[in-house]
Design a protein around this motif. Structure first.
Motif, PDB file in Angstrom:
ATOM      1  N   ALA A  29       1.539  -1.619  -0.151  1.00 17.34           N
ATOM      2  CA  ALA A  29       0.001  -0.490   0.167  1.00 17.34           C
ATOM      3  C   ALA A  29       0.763   1.304  -0.418  1.00 17.34           C
ATOM      4  CB  ALA A  29      -1.198  -0.023   1.303  1.00 17.34           C
ATOM      5  N   ILE A  30       0.437   1.674  -1.047  1.00 22.99           N
ATOM      6  CA  ILE A  30       1.311   3.029  -0.817  1.00 22.99           C
ATOM      7  C   ILE A  30       0.750   4.390  -1.211  1.00 22.99           C
ATOM      8  CG2 ILE A  30       3.017   2.430  -2.672  1.00 22.99           C
ATOM      9  CD1 ILE A  30       2.094   3.911  -4.671  1.00 22.99           C
ATOM     10  N   ASP A  31       1.297   5.697  -0.526  1.00 24.28           N
ATOM     11  CA  ASP A  31      -0.238   6.453  -0.812  1.00 24.28           C
ATOM     12  C   ASP A  31       0.133   7.590  -1.901  1.00 24.28           C
ATOM     13  OD1 ASP A  31       2.091   8.289  -0.409  1.00 24.28           O
ATOM     14  OD2 ASP A  31       2.337   8.880   1.749  1.00 24.28           O
ATOM     15  N   TYR A 109      -5.378   5.870   0.219  1.00 23.18           N
ATOM     16  CA  TYR A 109      -4.276   4.889  -0.571  1.00 23.18           C
ATOM     17  C   TYR A 109      -4.805   4.473  -1.589  1.00 23.18           C
ATOM     18  CZ  TYR A 109      -6.457   2.175   2.255  1.00 23.18           C
ATOM     19  OH  TYR A 109      -7.764   1.349   2.626  1.00 23.18           O
ATOM     20  N   TYR A 110      -3.146   3.262  -2.467  1.00 23.55           N
ATOM     21  CA  TYR A 110      -3.388   3.038  -3.703  1.00 23.55           C
ATOM     22  C   TYR A 110      -2.470   1.611  -3.214  1.00 23.55           C
ATOM     23  CZ  TYR A 110      -3.392   2.069  -8.948  1.00 23.55           C
ATOM     24  OH  TYR A 110      -3.745   1.273  -9.566  1.00 23.55           O
ATOM     25  N   THR A 111      -3.132   0.743  -3.933  1.00 25.72           N
ATOM     26  CA  THR A 111      -2.988  -0.606  -3.177  1.00 25.72           C
ATOM     27  C   THR A 111      -2.368  -1.465  -4.896  1.00 25.72           C
ATOM     28  OG1 THR A 111      -4.764  -1.982  -4.196  1.00 25.72           O
ATOM     29  CG2 THR A 111      -4.169  -1.303  -1.507  1.00 25.72           C
ATOM     30  N   LEU A 112      -0.867  -2.462  -4.656  1.00 25.09           N
ATOM     31  CA  LEU A 112      -0.518  -2.748  -5.989  1.00 25.09           C
ATOM     32  C   LEU A 112      -0.090  -4.683  -5.792  1.00 25.09           C
ATOM     33  CD1 LEU A 112       2.455  -0.287  -6.222  1.00 25.09           C
ATOM     34  CD2 LEU A 112       0.798  -0.658  -7.170  1.00 25.09           C
ATOM     35  N   THR A 113      -0.668  -5.500  -6.370  1.00 26.82           N
ATOM     36  CA  THR A 113      -0.237  -6.437  -5.343  1.00 26.82           C
ATOM     37  C   THR A 113       0.598  -7.623  -6.824  1.00 26.82           C
ATOM     38  OG1 THR A 113      -2.761  -7.320  -4.440  1.00 26.82           O
ATOM     39  CG2 THR A 113      -1.730  -8.545  -4.962  1.00 26.82           C
TER      40      THR A 113
END
Length: 137
Positions: A29-31, A109-113
């Protein structure tokens, strides 16, 4: 964001997204300033870095050599636009294995998988080879 704020936010992310975080895939998770807020253990292995060293750091500062990498640039654009993205690419971070990057926007936030799809790419190459043989015959 201060490191203490990042830790509190990481705990909030972990509790609200526990079903996604506990996946076999690398999850981050990133902002919207591209600072790491949360990483699961698989993401630590994927990035080859400790969570404590990444929380609060900007992605560009940690991985400057990948910041302008083609697929990653597409993901950056999706984060900025706060849009869903799904990209398959040969990742230098994953020892040049194929991964599927899925990005999802949330309010704060933004999630990356990151999911390994190397086996799928191998099967595609083999299928293309076989189809090529058939066409030549």
């Amino acid at each position: 964001m201060k490191p203490a704020d990042s830790r509190i936010f990481a705990e909030e992310i972990e509790s609200s997204l526990s079903n996604i975080i506990n996946t076999a895939d690398a999850f981050v998770a990133i902002d919207y300033n591209f600072c790491f807020l949360y990483l699961n253990q698989k993401a630590e292995k994927f990035y080859k870095k400790n969570r404590a060293d990444l929380i609060g750091m900007k992605i560009e500062e940690v991985f400057p050599e990948h910041w302008n990498f083609g697929p990653f640039k597409n993901a950056i654009q999706s984060v900025v636009a706060r849009k869903y993205v799904e990209i398959n690419y040969n990742s230098p971070l994953a020892n040049n294995s194929w991964v599927q990057l899925t990005g999802r926007p949330f309010e704060n936030y933004y999630t990356l998988t990151y999911r390994s799809i190397d086996h799928k790419e191998s099967l595609r190459k083999e299928l293309r080879r076989e189809v090529g043989k058939t066409k030549r015959a």
